[in-house]
Design a protein around this motif. Structure first.
Motif, PDB file in Angstrom:
ATOM      1  N   LEU A 151       0.820  -1.221  -0.040  1.00  0.00           N
ATOM      2  CA  LEU A 151       0.133   0.000   0.125  1.00  0.00           C
ATOM      3  C   LEU A 151       1.147   1.342   0.034  1.00  0.00           C
ATOM      4  CD1 LEU A 151      -2.600  -0.913   2.678  1.00  0.00           C
ATOM      5  CD2 LEU A 151      -2.818  -1.217   0.124  1.00  0.00           C
ATOM      6  N   ALA A 152       0.387   2.329  -0.575  1.00  0.00           N
ATOM      7  CA  ALA A 152       1.004   3.624  -0.642  1.00  0.00           C
ATOM      8  C   ALA A 152       0.886   4.379   0.724  1.00  0.00           C
ATOM      9  CB  ALA A 152       0.494   4.340  -1.956  1.00  0.00           C
ATOM     10  N   VAL A 153       1.482   3.754   1.664  1.00  0.00           N
ATOM     11  CA  VAL A 153       1.121   4.364   3.199  1.00  0.00           C
ATOM     12  C   VAL A 153       1.240   5.942   3.223  1.00  0.00           C
ATOM     13  CG1 VAL A 153       1.899   4.147   5.464  1.00  0.00           C
ATOM     14  CG2 VAL A 153       1.921   2.041   4.082  1.00  0.00           C
ATOM     15  N   GLU A 154       2.281   6.565   2.659  1.00  0.00           N
ATOM     16  CA  GLU A 154       2.500   7.873   2.749  1.00  0.00           C
ATOM     17  C   GLU A 154       1.415   8.592   2.357  1.00  0.00           C
ATOM     18  OE1 GLU A 154       6.115  10.751   2.033  1.00  0.00           O
ATOM     19  OE2 GLU A 154       6.906   8.776   2.970  1.00  0.00           O
ATOM     20  N   LEU A 155       0.799   8.350   0.949  1.00  0.00           N
ATOM     21  CA  LEU A 155      -0.302   9.012   0.552  1.00  0.00           C
ATOM     22  C   LEU A 155      -1.574   8.884   1.349  1.00  0.00           C
ATOM     23  CD1 LEU A 155      -0.026   8.319  -3.391  1.00  0.00           C
ATOM     24  CD2 LEU A 155       0.157  10.383  -2.230  1.00  0.00           C
ATOM     25  N   LEU A 156      -1.798   7.494   1.741  1.00  0.00           N
ATOM     26  CA  LEU A 156      -3.076   7.237   2.547  1.00  0.00           C
ATOM     27  C   LEU A 156      -2.890   8.128   3.926  1.00  0.00           C
ATOM     28  CD1 LEU A 156      -3.104   3.442   2.369  1.00  0.00           C
ATOM     29  CD2 LEU A 156      -4.445   5.231   1.293  1.00  0.00           C
ATOM     30  N   GLU A 157      -1.587   8.396   4.494  1.00  0.00           N
ATOM     31  CA  GLU A 157      -1.379   9.037   5.773  1.00  0.00           C
ATOM     32  C   GLU A 157      -1.612  10.659   5.424  1.00  0.00           C
ATOM     33  OE1 GLU A 157       1.698   6.357   8.307  1.00  0.00           O
ATOM     34  OE2 GLU A 157       2.580   7.991   7.018  1.00  0.00           O
ATOM     35  N   THR A 158      -1.079  11.284   4.448  1.00  0.00           N
ATOM     36  CA  THR A 158      -1.037  12.757   4.110  1.00  0.00           C
ATOM     37  C   THR A 158      -2.552  13.040   3.794  1.00  0.00           C
ATOM     38  OG1 THR A 158      -0.106  11.963   2.100  1.00  0.00           O
ATOM     39  CG2 THR A 158       1.305  12.811   3.840  1.00  0.00           C
ATOM     40  N   SER A 159      -3.127  12.333   3.004  1.00  0.00           N
ATOM     41  CA  SER A 159      -4.397  12.501   2.801  1.00  0.00           C
ATOM     42  C   SER A 159      -5.527  12.532   3.628  1.00  0.00           C
ATOM     43  CB  SER A 159      -4.795  11.639   1.228  1.00  0.00           C
ATOM     44  OG  SER A 159      -5.106  10.147   1.694  1.00  0.00           O
ATOM     45  N   PHE A 160      -5.262  11.623   4.627  1.00  0.00           N
ATOM     46  CA  PHE A 160      -6.152  11.502   5.801  1.00  0.00           C
ATOM     47  C   PHE A 160      -5.845  12.542   6.827  1.00  0.00           C
ATOM     48  CE2 PHE A 160      -7.887   9.625   9.767  1.00  0.00           C
ATOM     49  CZ  PHE A 160      -9.011   9.414   9.313  1.00  0.00           C
ATOM     50  N   GLU A 161      -4.841  13.114   6.846  1.00  0.00           N
ATOM     51  CA  GLU A 161      -4.468  14.361   7.770  1.00  0.00           C
ATOM     52  C   GLU A 161      -5.392  15.373   7.225  1.00  0.00           C
ATOM     53  OE1 GLU A 161      -2.820  15.142  10.324  1.00  0.00           O
ATOM     54  OE2 GLU A 161      -2.736  13.113  10.771  1.00  0.00           O
ATOM     55  N   LYS A 162      -5.504  15.615   5.812  1.00  0.00           N
ATOM     56  CA  LYS A 162      -5.911  16.669   5.209  1.00  0.00           C
ATOM     57  C   LYS A 162      -7.940  16.707   5.805  1.00  0.00           C
ATOM     58  CE  LYS A 162      -2.810  17.259   1.796  1.00  0.00           C
ATOM     59  NZ  LYS A 162      -2.485  16.680   0.278  1.00  0.00           N
ATOM     60  N   ILE A 163      -7.959  15.414   5.960  1.00  0.00           N
ATOM     61  CA  ILE A 163      -9.563  14.909   6.384  1.00  0.00           C
ATOM     62  C   ILE A 163      -9.752  15.479   7.848  1.00  0.00           C
ATOM     63  CG2 ILE A 163     -11.487  13.466   6.460  1.00  0.00           C
ATOM     64  CD1 ILE A 163     -10.918  14.087   3.570  1.00  0.00           C
ATOM     65  N   LYS A 164      -8.783  15.137   8.540  1.00  0.00           N
ATOM     66  CA  LYS A 164      -9.152  15.346  10.163  1.00  0.00           C
ATOM     67  C   LYS A 164      -9.629  16.417  10.820  1.00  0.00           C
ATOM     68  CE  LYS A 164      -5.627  12.095  12.140  1.00  0.00           C
ATOM     69  NZ  LYS A 164      -4.475  11.860  12.953  1.00  0.00           N
TER      70      LYS A 164
END
Length: 285
Positions: A151-164
């Motif tokens: 999985l593209a972990v960094e992309l998942l993490e950074t995109s979710f940070e924008k949702i928070k």
């Protein structure tokens, strides 16, 4: 199992003059004993549903002496019931309500022998319907297993940070999108505390993202979540609906940050989540 055909035929003949009342009483008995089942019929035309039940009973009794025909018909009925949202755990509830209704209408004719005949018959019916049902994960299978497609972990993490910062609005929009695209899913949440449900969804998303770098822990957590979702009435066919609503909501909230690369990362992640949750679920008989 050799069914007691004569006892089944004769007892059903006694029901026929009150057939319409019988099926109405069946649903009353089902919902009285299992109020949690009522929301599953929230958008159902009950007049039509009662006719279908009666037709199914007639189909069974009229084909007791034609086991091959009956077997194929019941397997087909089982396959259709998966699409209606029927789970293996629903069958005993239906069976109990059916036996209760037979007892109610047969009165003194509901002898130990007749009861045993219907208990055995319903057991055979259940076995055949479930053998025709398909609760496999085929329609949500990944193109390749997670271990072959990291999985593209960094992309998942950074995109979710924008949702928070808008997490509460995000989960509310998710359910709006889910129910707009799939109005038939809304009755499944008829007796659900939606405020609590939204918190659970957010908790699950946080659990996933915070454990992307801890795959063993995440695997066990998702398998457990899958097992619990069976009890909530979740079927394999529901997972793609949830996935589509989730992707739609990400696109809605990320805007210009919803790039092709980010979308692909979440598509792969949701595929892996689905696979793990379904591996923890048990749809066996």
């Amino acid at each position: 199992m050799s069914l007691q055909v004569e006892a089944l035929e004769q007892s059903f003949e006694k029901i026929k003059p009150n057939a319409d009342e019988f099926v109405s009483s069946f649903y009353e008995n089902l919902f009285t004993a299992n109020p949690e089942a009522k929301p599953l019929f929230g958008s159902t035309d009950m007049a039509s549903q009662k006719k279908k039940l009666l037709a199914s009973l007639v189909l069974v009794v009229e084909n007791l002496r034609k086991p091959d025909t009956l077997s194929e018909a019941l397997k087909g009925l089982g396959a259709k019931h998966v699409k209606y949202g029927a789970l293996p755990e629903h069958y005993p509830l239906v069976g109990n309500a059916l036996l209760t209704t037979f007892e109610q209408y047969l009165g003194a004719d509901w002898t130990g022998e007749v009861k045993q005949a219907w208990v055995e018959a319903y057991g055979a019916i259940t076995e055949l319907m479930l053998s025709g049902a398909d609760y496999s994960t085929e329609e949500v299978a990944l193109d390749s297993p997670p271990e072959e497609s990291p999985l593209a972990v960094e992309l998942l993490e950074t995109s979710f940070e924008k949702i928070k910062p808008q997490a509460d609005e995000f989960v509310s929009s998710f359910y709006e999108n889910l129910f707009t695209a799939n109005p038939e899913a809304k009755p499944l949440f008829g007796s659900t505390d939606m405020a609590s449900q939204k918190k659970k969804l957010l908790g699950s998303l946080v659990l996933v993202v915070e454990n992307l770098r801890n795959p063993d822990k995440l695997t066990e957590a998702l398998k457990g979540l899958g097992a619990r979702h069976v009890k909530y009435g979740a079927l394999p066919v529901h997972y793609p609906l949830v996935g589509n609503a989730l992707l739609t909501t990400f696109e809605q909230y990320l805007g210009a940050d919803w790039t092709g690369e980010v979308k692909q990362a979440w598509v792969e992640a949701y595929g892996a989540i689905t696979e793990l949750m379904l591996s923890g679920a048990d749809y066996s008989t």
